[in-house]
Design an enzyme around this catalytic site. Structure first.
Site, PDB file in Angstrom:
ATOM      1  NE  ARG A   8      -0.255   0.334   4.699  1.00 37.75           N
ATOM      2  CZ  ARG A   8      -0.623   0.567   6.327  1.00 37.75           C
ATOM      3  NH1 ARG A   8      -1.642   1.538   5.613  1.00 37.75           N
ATOM      4  NH2 ARG A   8       0.025   0.957   6.705  1.00 37.75           N
ATOM      5  CG  HIS A 189       6.396   8.512  -5.435  1.00 37.89           C
ATOM      6  ND1 HIS A 189       5.173   7.750  -5.454  1.00 37.89           N
ATOM      7  CD2 HIS A 189       5.774   9.592  -5.158  1.00 37.89           C
ATOM      8  CE1 HIS A 189       4.095   8.513  -6.615  1.00 37.89           C
ATOM      9  NE2 HIS A 189       5.048  10.189  -5.575  1.00 37.89           N
ATOM     10  NE  ARG A 190       6.574   0.592  -0.423  1.00 33.23           N
ATOM     11  CZ  ARG A 190       5.219   0.594  -0.583  1.00 33.23           C
ATOM     12  NH1 ARG A 190       4.794   1.623  -0.233  1.00 33.23           N
ATOM     13  NH2 ARG A 190       5.048  -0.370  -0.287  1.00 33.23           N
ATOM     14  CG  LEU A 191      10.507   9.440  -2.412  1.00 37.02           C
ATOM     15  CD1 LEU A 191       9.925  10.118  -3.438  1.00 37.02           C
ATOM     16  CD2 LEU A 191      11.984   8.493  -2.319  1.00 37.02           C
TER      17      LEU A 191
END
Ligand SMILES: Cc1cc2nc3c(=O)[nH]c(=O)nc-3n(C[C@H](O)[C@H](O)[C@H](O)COP(=O)(O)O)c2cc1C
Length: 212
Positions: A8, A189-191
């Site tokens: 997610r 965005h996994r940042l």
């Protein structure tokens, strides 16, 4: 079931350097309050990692029972695996898995035994059944059957039928004094946002943003 499709996005919140409290304990208390307010199951549960004499790590959940400027306190059986390992090697890592809030906190530090007067105070505040269970369980040791455990509990219950249950000599607490504390907030965005507080020589805290 295809577990590699389970993922997610993390979009609930952002963590800016300007928003951070310069005191990591104050920041922790703020996030703990959020975890309680969000009605997460067991908001005070934290994973405690310890290491044995061969370098083998182990971990388990325990409940945080106090947090203040000295550090993080939990209670346990002093003959347990965790207590044995922490007594030989006090280096410890705590993890608060508040991932429904897209957050985690990781504490690196050293564990020391809590004074007996404090252990006693906490033990007396526990429900009687928990006090009896502390006596009945040789935590981390093998037990032949559940029946054997229940039998021991019944014997202890009978023994301490009247009056207060005394504090077992094999039961105590650990205070984890933090050296570093990381606050992690999931990002798009996994940042993710990660900030590491590190105790400096002067006992103040340096803060660095880490790459996700
Ligand atoms: C949510 C939760 C809270 C727990 N709280 C404690 C605790 O405060 N103290 C404790 O000794 N064990 C607690 N336990 C049990 C530990 O996870 C663990 O099984 C036990 O302490 C034995 O660990 P060890 O053999 O690695 O020493 C808890 C388990 C769960 C799931």
């Amino acid at each position: 079931m295809k577990i590699d499709d389970i993922r997610r996005s993390y979009t609930k919140d952002k963590l800016d350097a300007e928003k951070l409290n310069p005191d990591p304990i104050a920041q922790f208390e703020l996030w703990l309050k959020d975890a309680i307010a969000a009605e997460l199951p067991d908001p005070t549960a934290m994973c405690v990692a310890s290491v044995d004499s061969r370098g083998q790590p182990s971990q388990r959940l325990v409940l945080l029972k106090d947090v203040n400027q000295d550090g993080f306190t939990f209670y346990t059986n002093l003959g347990s695996r965790k207590a044995t390992e922490l007594s030989a090697n006090p280096k410890v890592c705590l993890h608060f898995p508040w991932h429904p809030l897209e957050r985690q906190v990781i504490v690196y530090g050293t564990a020391e035994r809590v004074p007996n007067s404090q252990v006693m105070k906490y033990f007396l505040s526990r429900p009687k059944e928990s006090q009896l269970a502390a006596w009945a369980s040789e935590q981390s040791r093998p037990v032949s059957t559940r029946q054997a455990l229940l039998q021991k509990f019944a014997e202890i219950k009978h023994k301490f039928e009247h009056g207060e249950v005394p504090l077992p000599s094999f039961w105590g607490g650990f205070l984890v004094r933090p050296q570093q504390i990381e606050f992690w907030q999931g990002g798009e965005h996994r940042l993710h946002d990660r900030f590491m507080y590190s105790k400096s020589a002067g006992n103040s805290w340096d803060i660095e943003r880490l790459c996700p």
